[in-house]
Design a protein around this motif. Structure first.
Motif, PDB file in Angstrom:
ATOM      1  N   GLU A 223     -10.351  -1.875  -5.956  1.00 38.37           N
ATOM      2  CA  GLU A 223     -10.247  -3.182  -6.595  1.00 38.37           C
ATOM      3  C   GLU A 223      -9.114  -3.087  -7.606  1.00 38.37           C
ATOM      4  O   GLU A 223      -9.141  -2.228  -8.496  1.00 38.37           O
ATOM      5  CB  GLU A 223     -11.548  -3.562  -7.294  1.00 38.37           C
ATOM      6  N   ILE A 224      -8.097  -3.941  -7.456  1.00 38.51           N
ATOM      7  CA  ILE A 224      -6.929  -3.840  -8.326  1.00 38.51           C
ATOM      8  C   ILE A 224      -6.867  -5.041  -9.268  1.00 38.51           C
ATOM      9  O   ILE A 224      -7.629  -6.012  -9.130  1.00 38.51           O
ATOM     10  CB  ILE A 224      -5.631  -3.738  -7.503  1.00 38.51           C
ATOM     11  N   GLU A 225      -5.953  -4.958 -10.223  1.00 40.38           N
ATOM     12  CA  GLU A 225      -5.804  -6.032 -11.198  1.00 40.38           C
ATOM     13  C   GLU A 225      -5.360  -7.319 -10.500  1.00 40.38           C
ATOM     14  O   GLU A 225      -4.491  -7.281  -9.616  1.00 40.38           O
ATOM     15  CB  GLU A 225      -4.799  -5.620 -12.267  1.00 40.38           C
ATOM     16  N   PRO A 226      -5.929  -8.471 -10.886  1.00 37.63           N
ATOM     17  CA  PRO A 226      -5.653  -9.738 -10.186  1.00 37.63           C
ATOM     18  C   PRO A 226      -4.171 -10.091 -10.112  1.00 37.63           C
ATOM     19  O   PRO A 226      -3.716 -10.641  -9.099  1.00 37.63           O
ATOM     20  CB  PRO A 226      -6.432 -10.771 -11.007  1.00 37.63           C
ATOM     21  N   ASP A 227      -3.394  -9.764 -11.147  1.00 37.43           N
ATOM     22  CA  ASP A 227      -1.986 -10.143 -11.121  1.00 37.43           C
ATOM     23  C   ASP A 227      -1.153  -9.280 -10.169  1.00 37.43           C
ATOM     24  O   ASP A 227       0.014  -9.581  -9.911  1.00 37.43           O
ATOM     25  CB  ASP A 227      -1.401 -10.097 -12.535  1.00 37.43           C
ATOM     26  N   LYS A 228      -1.767  -8.211  -9.628  1.00 34.59           N
ATOM     27  CA  LYS A 228      -1.081  -7.373  -8.644  1.00 34.59           C
ATOM     28  C   LYS A 228      -1.541  -7.666  -7.212  1.00 34.59           C
ATOM     29  O   LYS A 228      -1.034  -7.061  -6.266  1.00 34.59           O
ATOM     30  CB  LYS A 228      -1.320  -5.893  -8.966  1.00 34.59           C
ATOM     31  N   HIS A 229      -2.480  -8.557  -7.081  1.00 37.96           N
ATOM     32  CA  HIS A 229      -3.103  -8.799  -5.774  1.00 37.96           C
ATOM     33  C   HIS A 229      -2.504 -10.020  -5.091  1.00 37.96           C
ATOM     34  O   HIS A 229      -2.246 -11.046  -5.729  1.00 37.96           O
ATOM     35  CB  HIS A 229      -4.611  -9.000  -5.941  1.00 37.96           C
ATOM     36  N   GLU A 230      -2.284  -9.872  -3.785  1.00 38.74           N
ATOM     37  CA  GLU A 230      -1.766 -10.976  -2.974  1.00 38.74           C
ATOM     38  C   GLU A 230      -2.454 -10.924  -1.616  1.00 38.74           C
ATOM     39  O   GLU A 230      -2.058 -10.159  -0.735  1.00 38.74           O
ATOM     40  CB  GLU A 230      -0.244 -10.849  -2.809  1.00 38.74           C
ATOM     41  N   ALA A 231      -3.504 -11.693  -1.459  1.00 39.41           N
ATOM     42  CA  ALA A 231      -4.290 -11.644  -0.218  1.00 39.41           C
ATOM     43  C   ALA A 231      -3.388 -11.829   0.994  1.00 39.41           C
ATOM     44  O   ALA A 231      -2.574 -12.762   1.044  1.00 39.41           O
ATOM     45  CB  ALA A 231      -5.372 -12.721  -0.243  1.00 39.41           C
ATOM     46  N   GLY A 232      -3.523 -10.919   1.955  1.00 40.60           N
ATOM     47  CA  GLY A 232      -2.736 -10.999   3.182  1.00 40.60           C
ATOM     48  C   GLY A 232      -1.424 -10.244   3.152  1.00 40.60           C
ATOM     49  O   GLY A 232      -0.698 -10.229   4.145  1.00 40.60           O
ATOM     50  N   GLY A 251       1.803   8.100   9.372  1.00 42.75           N
ATOM     51  CA  GLY A 251       2.210   6.894   8.668  1.00 42.75           C
ATOM     52  C   GLY A 251       1.135   6.482   7.691  1.00 42.75           C
ATOM     53  O   GLY A 251       0.074   7.113   7.592  1.00 42.75           O
ATOM     54  N   SER A 252       1.393   5.409   6.961  1.00 45.74           N
ATOM     55  CA  SER A 252       0.461   4.982   5.927  1.00 45.74           C
ATOM     56  C   SER A 252       0.392   3.468   5.873  1.00 45.74           C
ATOM     57  O   SER A 252       1.243   2.762   6.431  1.00 45.74           O
ATOM     58  CB  SER A 252       0.882   5.553   4.568  1.00 45.74           C
ATOM     59  N   PHE A 253      -0.627   2.977   5.187  1.00 45.81           N
ATOM     60  CA  PHE A 253      -0.828   1.534   5.110  1.00 45.81           C
ATOM     61  C   PHE A 253      -1.435   1.156   3.768  1.00 45.81           C
ATOM     62  O   PHE A 253      -2.106   1.960   3.111  1.00 45.81           O
ATOM     63  CB  PHE A 253      -1.742   1.052   6.249  1.00 45.81           C
ATOM     64  N   LEU A 254      -1.179  -0.075   3.360  1.00 43.76           N
ATOM     65  CA  LEU A 254      -1.795  -0.664   2.188  1.00 43.76           C
ATOM     66  C   LEU A 254      -1.942  -2.157   2.467  1.00 43.76           C
ATOM     67  O   LEU A 254      -0.949  -2.864   2.630  1.00 43.76           O
ATOM     68  CB  LEU A 254      -0.953  -0.421   0.936  1.00 43.76           C
ATOM     69  N   TYR A 255      -3.198  -2.612   2.578  1.00 46.38           N
ATOM     70  CA  TYR A 255      -3.493  -3.989   2.950  1.00 46.38           C
ATOM     71  C   TYR A 255      -4.227  -4.701   1.819  1.00 46.38           C
ATOM     72  O   TYR A 255      -5.220  -4.186   1.301  1.00 46.38           O
ATOM     73  CB  TYR A 255      -4.378  -4.052   4.203  1.00 46.38           C
ATOM     74  N   HIS A 256      -3.760  -5.879   1.463  1.00 46.84           N
ATOM     75  CA  HIS A 256      -4.427  -6.689   0.445  1.00 46.84           C
ATOM     76  C   HIS A 256      -5.468  -7.576   1.129  1.00 46.84           C
ATOM     77  O   HIS A 256      -5.125  -8.479   1.907  1.00 46.84           O
ATOM     78  CB  HIS A 256      -3.409  -7.553  -0.300  1.00 46.84           C
ATOM     79  N   LEU A 257      -6.727  -7.316   0.840  1.00 48.15           N
ATOM     80  CA  LEU A 257      -7.837  -8.053   1.415  1.00 48.15           C
ATOM     81  C   LEU A 257      -8.165  -9.239   0.507  1.00 48.15           C
ATOM     82  O   LEU A 257      -7.324  -9.694  -0.266  1.00 48.15           O
ATOM     83  CB  LEU A 257      -9.039  -7.132   1.596  1.00 48.15           C
ATOM     84  N   GLU A 258      -9.381  -9.720   0.549  1.00 47.56           N
ATOM     85  CA  GLU A 258      -9.822 -10.779  -0.352  1.00 47.56           C
ATOM     86  C   GLU A 258     -10.462 -10.159  -1.589  1.00 47.56           C
ATOM     87  O   GLU A 258     -10.666  -8.943  -1.672  1.00 47.56           O
ATOM     88  CB  GLU A 258     -10.816 -11.688   0.374  1.00 47.56           C
TER      89      GLU A 258
END
Length: 551
Positions: A223-232, A251-258
């Motif tokens: 769970e990250i800080e709201p100002d760093k989050h962008e769903a999708g 390889g690697s991945f980082l996905y912004h969920l809801e």
């Protein structure tokens, strides 16, 4: 055993409550409802609940779901974060990187129209749909044995006995397993399934297949800080710490969920050569890259897990039918490595199996083997796997940089048509070099903010096993870890296991190999990478293992 097992009869028994197994169960019941037939289907799942052992990135391509439930949105399927941005990075060093232009990314990897999801939550939803259609779900029961008739045809499975101590003696809580007998059995156990492995060996299902390859995927949920989050927002990267030329690939991945959550992970091909390499430590080190760390700083880690991933592609698929049933999903190898997503292919394989089994049940013609193969080869699943069958072998033979460049040409300019067929016949367990010709890797200590140790990570996976039970990590020869693997490879199980299951303890009498089976997250890496092929993973007592939330 002193007591006989009770038996239950079904038309179809499905082993594994993941995307493939549940899609197969749902499709059979849909077909039965269309013709008003009565068909009994049960799904047996070793996890404590449906979805508790599911771990994936996950980027979800909804093609199979659109076929299974065209009204999935109205039904409330948990696809709530459509992809809004699609970024691909090359990490050149611990600090530097550059963003790769989309024009240089093979078309199948693009993610427009896909969703960033929790696959575990989607599977839980599929379980609800299956139950509403009349499928009987048996979570918490591990299928431990294949049942055969006098003609060596599979006629179902048996669940493991419960309440047996580590010496094989019945405890006061002893409960005999059940026989789940069926006209047809579908195995959807996931990657390197124990029963599927047995059937492939028994019936030589892989005699005409190329060598299967695997990777280990390690994942965390934050769970990250709201100002760093962008769903999708979707980010993929390659390169550091695994390298672009030579060394390990992955390889690697980082996905912004809801809900301000992100899922992130590192995938390491198990064909790596350096016995000192630790996929877990590489994952923790990867998170320190500025592109990743800047998003995680100030956040909270919620969960951790790991699992093996099948990577061989179409040419490594075994024969998918056996007398009395089929292999589907990751158990068979249905994963499109080129798309970096495979849940839709697993689902479609289950749906094709369901249609073939239904026809065999109701019409007794064509035979299951013929019916399934025809459906498979006529499907978009086969077309998709066929167009990407060269990607994995190209990475193995050419390395990540040149292999990616080759795949770009093959996919974007020649629409997936194979230009130069690549093969990699060396199995993953045979790639390690001796320590005498390998460089030791100095991994930094975890900082407790971005990077962490194994034991605190396993704690977040909610892994639990009944301690007083037979060890489900079996050794063919107890002497091999110390007498062979330790001097030649510094016993790599200490490092390739992502859960701290294997240790070499120094004692007065000499080194001792210890197995902490309670920590096991059921990733199957040891079954794959052990250089002596001395470790066999079998199912523990039902409901044991991780309990992943939202993974």
């Amino acid at each position: 055993m002193s007591t006989e097992r009770e038996a239950m009869e079904f038309d179809v028994v499905i082993v594994g409550g993941g995307p493939a197994g549940l899609s197969a169960a749902i499709r059979i019941m849909q077909l039965a409802a269309e013709t008003e037939d009565e068909i009994t289907v049960c799904v047996v799942e070793k996890g404590s609940e449906i979805g508790s052992h599911i771990l994936s990135g996950a980027i979800f391509y909804p093609r199979a779901l659109n076929e299974l439930f065209p009204d999935w949105e109205e039904r409330g399927a948990p696809l709530n974060a459509p992809v809004t941005s699609d970024e691909f990075y090359a990490f050149l060093s611990p600090k530097s990187s550059f963003k790769i232009p989309n024009a240089l990314i093979p078309k199948p990897i693009h993610n427009e129209g896909n969703y960033a999801i929790s696959l575990g939550n989607l599977v839980r939803w599929l379980g609800q749909q299956a139950e509403e259609l009349g499928v009987m779900l048996f979570p918490g029961f591990a299928a431990s044995e294949i049942l055969y008739d006098e003609n060596e045809t599979v006629v179902g499975v048996a669940t493991g006995d419960m309440g047996v101590d580590k010496d094989g003696v019945q405890k006061p809580t002893f409960m005999r397993g059940y026989e789940l007998r069926a006209k047809y059995t579908i195995l959807a156990e996931g990657c390197r399934g124990n029963l599927g492995k047995q059937l492939i060996q028994k019936y030589d299902l892989d005699e005409n297949s190329s060598t299967q390859h695997y990777a280990i995927g390690l994942k965390e949920l934050w769970e990250i800080e709201p100002d760093k989050h962008e769903a999708g927002r979707i980010q993929h990267s390659l390169g550091w710490p695994l390298g672009l030329v030579g060394g390990a690939t992955g390889g690697s991945f980082l996905y912004h969920l809801e809900n301000n959550q992100v899922s992130l992970g590192l995938i390491v091909d198990l064909s790596y050569k350096n016995p000192y390499l630790s996929p877990f430590e590489e994952f923790q080190r990867w998170k320190q890259h500025p592109v990743v760390k800047s998003q995680l700083k100030g956040g909270k880690r919620l969960s951790y897990g790991a699992r093996a991933i099948v990577k061989g592609g179409l040419n490594a698929l075994p024969k998918l039918t056996f007398p009395g049933g089929l292999l589907v999903g990751d158990d068979a190898g249905f994963l499109n490595v080129m798309k970096i997503k495979g849940s839709h292919t697993a689902m479609k394989s289950g749906m094709l199996a369901a249609e073939s089994v239904y026809e065999a049940l109701k019409l007794d013609s064509p035979p299951l083997e013929v019916g399934f193969q025809k459906k498979f080869e006529a499907s978009w699943l086969y077309e998709e796997l066929n167009s990407s069958k060269n990607a994995g072998p190209a990475w193995h033979r050419l390395g990540l940089l040149l292999g990616s460049a080759y795949s770009l040409i093959e996919q974007n300019l020649f629409k997936g048509r194979t230009l130069i067929p690549f093969t990699d016949p060396t199995p993953d367990h045979a790639t390690l070099k001796a320590v005498s010709s390998s460089q030791e890797i100095d991994y930094p200590k975890p900082d407790g903010e971005i990077s962490f140790d194994r034991l605190s990570s396993v704690f977040l996976s909610n892994t639990n096993h009944e301690e007083d039970q037979p060890c489900h990590l079996t050794l063919a020869d107890d002497s091999v870890p110390i007498l062979q693997n330790l001097p030649r490879y510094a016993e790599p199980a200490q490092r390739y296991c992502p859960a701290g299951v294997y240790e070499v303890l120094e004692e007065e009498s000499g080194p001792r190999f210890q197995i902490n089976a309670q920590n096991c997250v059921h990733c199957k890496t040891c079954d794959i990478k052990d250089p002596a092929q001395n470790i066999t993973w079998i199912v523990p007592e039902g409901a044991g293992g991780p309990n992943y939330p939202n993974m």
